[in-house]
Every structure is written in structure tokens, then in C-alpha cells.
Write an enzyme that holds these catalytic residues in place. Structure first.
Site, PDB file in Angstrom:
ATOM      1  N   TYR A 195      31.880  55.508  48.759  1.00  0.00           N
ATOM      2  CA  TYR A 195      31.634  56.838  49.328  1.00  0.00           C
ATOM      3  C   TYR A 195      32.590  57.175  50.461  1.00  0.00           C
ATOM      4  O   TYR A 195      32.441  58.214  51.096  1.00  0.00           O
ATOM      5  CB  TYR A 195      30.176  57.009  49.772  1.00  0.00           C
ATOM      6  N   MET A 196      33.560  56.321  50.683  1.00  0.00           N
ATOM      7  CA  MET A 196      34.702  56.654  51.525  1.00  0.00           C
ATOM      8  C   MET A 196      35.885  55.824  51.024  1.00  0.00           C
ATOM      9  O   MET A 196      36.658  55.247  51.794  1.00  0.00           O
ATOM     10  CB  MET A 196      34.422  56.399  53.007  1.00  0.00           C
TER      11      MET A 196
END
Length: 276
Positions: A152-153
Site C-alpha cells: 500500500y506504499m
């Protein structure tokens, strides 16, 4: 251990308007170094420079620049061309939690410029200057766990992993020229980035440490000629002992929660975004 002031009279600090960058600037001014302060916020940089000048009698120069845009690093390099810079703190960076495929490619390119390309361009320019004069110091700020992958990053974590690898290699490569290189990999440091990313402070595995302590440890690691430093004794020990798969799962859980929190924040800010 060498003295930070022995690198030269001036230091360049990027991302100096807040967080770890500001803390670096405060420590360096207290050590007697003059500062080139770079960030987007002119007012905040001017206020910081004036405050440090009053407290320590140091000179400063403000460079208002968005290091996420192509060519911006060149503008900073030019702005510092006429002063005797001996130390580079390449700290500016950002992140945006979310699924990679949901993000516009233009945004990803901009953040890669800030999180990776700018570090490269600054290191290349100032590294050459330092090598020619036979001494200098470089601190590159990465992020804890970047090398393991950050769900997610993924994009921003990948850029930070590049910075960590770049710095580790240059630590060895530039040693013979008299240039010291250290990568600072913060993970539990209390900065405005935590709120920007939508992270839950209570979810961090250990207590958050002040930015001033992280910067102080980073400068001490550079003075001791360490290739990599993770600030905070507890998190540093955990980084040595815990496998990468655990960091990936933990970071994925925290970032997944951050994505949901940011979505809820955006929904509240637009009043539900109802359409009629």
C-alpha cells in the site's frame, strides 16, 4: 570520531521546514555551521533561518524549491554554488498510501523524482565537489523497512529502497576520496509525515521518538563513518532480529489502515460528496 564542523563551514539541508530536516538544521546551526535551507515553504524557511541565526550567530540562505519537479535539484545546486558546502543532508521526501494501480502515473512519476531522482542528482553534484576538495559528508534519509517492500506504499517504499542501496554503495565507493556517506533509515520518528500519511500513532510497534533525537543519532553515525543507521535502540535491535516478512506484514497492516483512514477523512471533508 570526527567533528561535524570539520567537513566545512556550510551545509545543505533539504526538507528543512519541518520534521527531521528541521531537526538536522537546528543541530547543525548549534554546531556552528552556516545553512542552505531548501523546501517549498519560503516563510517557514525564513523564520527558521532567522531563529537559528539569532540563537547561534550562523548565516543562512533560503532556497524555495519543489524538489518533486524535474530540474529543481539543479536550481538548488546552482543556488549553493558560491558557498563552501561540506555537508549534504538529503532529506526531502513524501509518500501516499494506496494501491499502486489506483494512482495516476503522473503522481507516481512526481513522487519518484522527489524520493529518488533528486537524491541522485544532489549526491552526484555535491559528491563531486566534496571529492575534489578531499573531504565532505552526505546523509541520505531513507525509511525503515523499505528494502522489504511496503504494501500500500509500494512505489514510495521502492524509491526509498533505492536511496538506501545507493547510499550503502557510495559509503564504500567514496571512502577513498575522503567523503563519508551514511543512510538514516527512520521508522518510529514523530514527524508531521505520520499525520499526512494517515497513520495511527498508537499502532507503531515502539514509542515514537522525537525528530531531534533521530537527527542527532544520524549526525553521530556519520561522524563514526557508519553506512546505515536506524534511529532508536529498540527499533534498531528489532530491525536486526526480525525477518523482512514480518516487517512487510506489519507495514502492510498499518498502511492498509492508513488508506481507509485517509478515505474516511476525505469523505468527511467533502460532506459525504453527495451528488444530486
Amino acid at each position: 570520531m570526527i567533528q561535524i564542523s570539520s567537513y566545512g563551514p556550510w551545509a545543505v539541508v533539504t526538507g528543512a521546514s519541518s520534521g527531521i530536516g528541521r531537526a538536522f538544521a537546528e543541530h547543525l546551526a548549534a554546531a556552528g555551521l552556516d545553512l542552505v535551507l531548501a523546501a517549498r515553504s519560503t516563510d517557514r524557511l525564513e523564520a527558521l533561518g532567522a531563529e537559528l541565526s539569532r540563537a547561534h550567530g550562523t548565516a543562512y540562505r533560503v532556497v524555495s524549491v519543489d524538489l518533486g519537479t524535474p530540474g529543481s535539484a539543479a536550481a538548488l545546486i546552482k543556488a549553493a554554488a558560491d558557498v563552501d558546502v561540506g555537508l549534504l543532508i538529503s532529506n526531502a521526501g513524501t509518500g501516499q498510501p494506496g494501491k499502486l494501480l489506483d494512482q495516476p502515473l503522473a503522481d507516481l512519476h512526481r513522487r519518484f523524482t522527489l524520493n529518488a531522482v533528486t537524491h541522485l542528482e544532489l549526491v552526484h553534484a555535491f559528491g563531486r565537489r566534496f571529492a575534489a576538495r578531499g573531504r565532505g559528508g552526505i546523509v541520505l534519509v531513507s525509511a525503515l523497512g523499505a528494502g522489504a517492500g511496503v504494501p500500500y506504499m509500494a512505489h514510495d517504499g521502492g524509491a526509498k529502497a533505492y536511496v538506501q542501496s545507493l547510499g550503502a554503495a557510495l559509503h564504500h565507493e567514496l571512502a577513498a576520496t575522503g567523503v563519508d556517506v551514511t543512510v538514516l533509515a527512520p521508522g518510529n520518528v514523530d514527524t508531521p509525515v505520520i499525520d499526512h500519511l494517515g497513520l495511527d500513532r498508537a499502532a507503531f510497534p515502539v514509542r515514537l521518538m522525537p525528530a531531534a533525537a533521530a537527527a542527532r543519532e544520524g549526525l553521530a553515525a556519520l561522524a563514526r563513518r557508519r553506512a546505515l543507521h536506524v534511529p532508536g535502540r529498540t527499533i534498531r535491535l528489532a530491525n536486526r532480529l526480525v525477518p523482512a516478512s514480518w516487517w512487510r506484514r506489519m507495514n502492510g497492516r498499518m498502511m492498509g489502515q492508513a488508506v481507509r483512514r485517509l478515505a474516511e477523512r476525505e469523505l468527511r471533508s467533502c460532506g459525504g460528496c453527495a451528488t444530486g
